[in-house]
Design a protein around this motif. Structure first.
Motif, PDB file in Angstrom:
ATOM      1  N   UNK A 180       4.317  47.604 -26.005  1.00 30.72           N
ATOM      2  CA  UNK A 180       4.533  48.564 -25.225  1.00 30.72           C
ATOM      3  C   UNK A 180       4.748  49.914 -25.965  1.00 30.72           C
ATOM      4  N   UNK A 181       5.613  49.894 -26.878  1.00 30.45           N
ATOM      5  CA  UNK A 181       5.863  51.230 -27.515  1.00 30.45           C
ATOM      6  C   UNK A 181       4.735  51.831 -27.959  1.00 30.45           C
ATOM      7  N   UNK A 182       3.634  50.900 -28.471  1.00 35.65           N
ATOM      8  CA  UNK A 182       2.621  51.609 -29.010  1.00 35.65           C
ATOM      9  C   UNK A 182       1.664  52.258 -27.901  1.00 35.65           C
ATOM     10  N   UNK A 183       1.489  51.444 -27.081  1.00 42.58           N
ATOM     11  CA  UNK A 183       0.853  51.832 -25.849  1.00 42.58           C
ATOM     12  C   UNK A 183       1.361  53.536 -25.211  1.00 42.58           C
ATOM     13  N   UNK A 184       2.929  53.333 -25.019  1.00 41.80           N
ATOM     14  CA  UNK A 184       3.406  54.531 -24.515  1.00 41.80           C
ATOM     15  C   UNK A 184       3.204  55.622 -25.466  1.00 41.80           C
ATOM     16  N   UNK A 185       3.343  55.512 -26.871  1.00 40.82           N
ATOM     17  CA  UNK A 185       2.940  56.372 -27.936  1.00 40.82           C
ATOM     18  C   UNK A 185       1.233  56.797 -27.774  1.00 40.82           C
ATOM     19  N   UNK A 186       0.598  56.171 -27.444  1.00 38.44           N
ATOM     20  CA  UNK A 186      -0.656  56.714 -27.454  1.00 38.44           C
ATOM     21  C   UNK A 186      -1.080  57.343 -26.007  1.00 38.44           C
ATOM     22  N   UNK A 187      -0.023  57.567 -25.143  1.00 32.12           N
ATOM     23  CA  UNK A 187      -0.273  58.532 -24.045  1.00 32.12           C
ATOM     24  C   UNK A 187      -0.208  59.755 -24.436  1.00 32.12           C
ATOM     25  N   UNK A 188      -0.714  60.795 -23.728  1.00 28.81           N
ATOM     26  CA  UNK A 188      -0.550  62.018 -24.203  1.00 28.81           C
ATOM     27  C   UNK A 188       0.589  62.716 -23.995  1.00 28.81           C
ATOM     28  N   UNK A 189       1.102  63.375 -24.919  1.00 29.73           N
ATOM     29  CA  UNK A 189       2.546  64.075 -24.937  1.00 29.73           C
ATOM     30  C   UNK A 189       2.888  64.527 -23.512  1.00 29.73           C
ATOM     31  N   UNK A 190       2.079  65.409 -22.977  1.00 26.45           N
ATOM     32  CA  UNK A 190       2.507  66.018 -21.834  1.00 26.45           C
ATOM     33  C   UNK A 190       2.942  64.871 -20.642  1.00 26.45           C
ATOM     34  N   UNK A 191       1.968  63.960 -20.578  1.00 24.43           N
ATOM     35  CA  UNK A 191       2.265  62.690 -19.767  1.00 24.43           C
ATOM     36  C   UNK A 191       3.670  62.007 -19.893  1.00 24.43           C
ATOM     37  N   UNK A 192       3.873  61.858 -21.417  1.00 22.56           N
ATOM     38  CA  UNK A 192       4.935  61.316 -21.481  1.00 22.56           C
ATOM     39  C   UNK A 192       6.153  61.883 -21.107  1.00 22.56           C
ATOM     40  N   UNK A 193       6.100  63.137 -21.364  1.00 17.05           N
ATOM     41  CA  UNK A 193       7.062  64.075 -21.025  1.00 17.05           C
ATOM     42  C   UNK A 193       7.390  63.954 -19.448  1.00 17.05           C
TER      43      UNK A 193
END
Length: 179
Positions: free
Chosen positions: A1-14
């Motif tokens: 899960x952490x790897x997938x979240x990390x692969x999401x664009x920074x602006x989307x994670x924000x």
């Protein structure tokens, strides 16, 4: 899960983190094990409220939907068969179980279908006038959908129109998505 979240664009994670900090409560309605009871009226009331949200979103964005009866009945049957997952975001403190009967409906919602090894986004909607107070809810709901797909061991997650690099063409024979 952490790897997938990390692969999401920074602006989307924000945006996802901003939505989490807003205090909105995300509830998973799922015949296979959701977060909350559906209340005395069953799932229909929740799906009916989502349809209202979907109509308002369509009006705002310039598209229409078929009759309420057909949509809600189809969703209700799919839910009962375990094929539909409904994720809804509510204001902090609103009781999800009371939402269909009261004034405190969902701020945003996302309907997903299970089919084969895939979890697919089917419909999403949000309340435009709640965006300032609760930013990023559509992003948070899609992240929760990805978490459901991961937890269920799904091979694919269809984000419903969210482009992925390299997948912006009509699938050709021999490609996994052809047909």
């Amino acid at each position: 899960e952490a790897a997938i979240f990390g692969a999401i664009a920074k602006s989307t994670r924000q945006r996802i983190r901003q939505a989490e900090r807003s205090g909105a409560e995300v509830v998973r309605f799922d015949a296979r094990g959701g977060d909350a009871p559906v209340g005395p009226g069953g799932i229909r009331g929740h799906l009916d409220r989502f349809y209202d949200l979907l109509l308002a979103t369509g009006e705002r964005r310039g598209f229409t939907f078929g009759a309420r009866r057909e949509f809600v009945t189809w969703w209700e049957r799919a839910f009962g068969a375990g094929h539909l997952v409904y994720l809804a975001a509510f204001r902090p403190g609103d009781s999800a179980a009371e939402a269909p009967a009261g004034p405190n409906g969902p701020l945003a919602g996302l309907i997903l279908f299970r089919h084969g090894e895939r979890l697919s986004t089917v419909h999403s909607a949000d309340m435009a006038d709640a965006r300032a107070e609760f930013p990023g809810l559509p992003h948070l709901l899609r992240w929760r959908a990805i978490q459901v797909a991961l937890a269920e061991g799904r091979a694919e997650m269809d984000l419903g129109g969210v482009d992925v690099p390299g997948a912006r063409h009509i699938p050709q024979p021999g490609e996994p998505m052809f047909g």
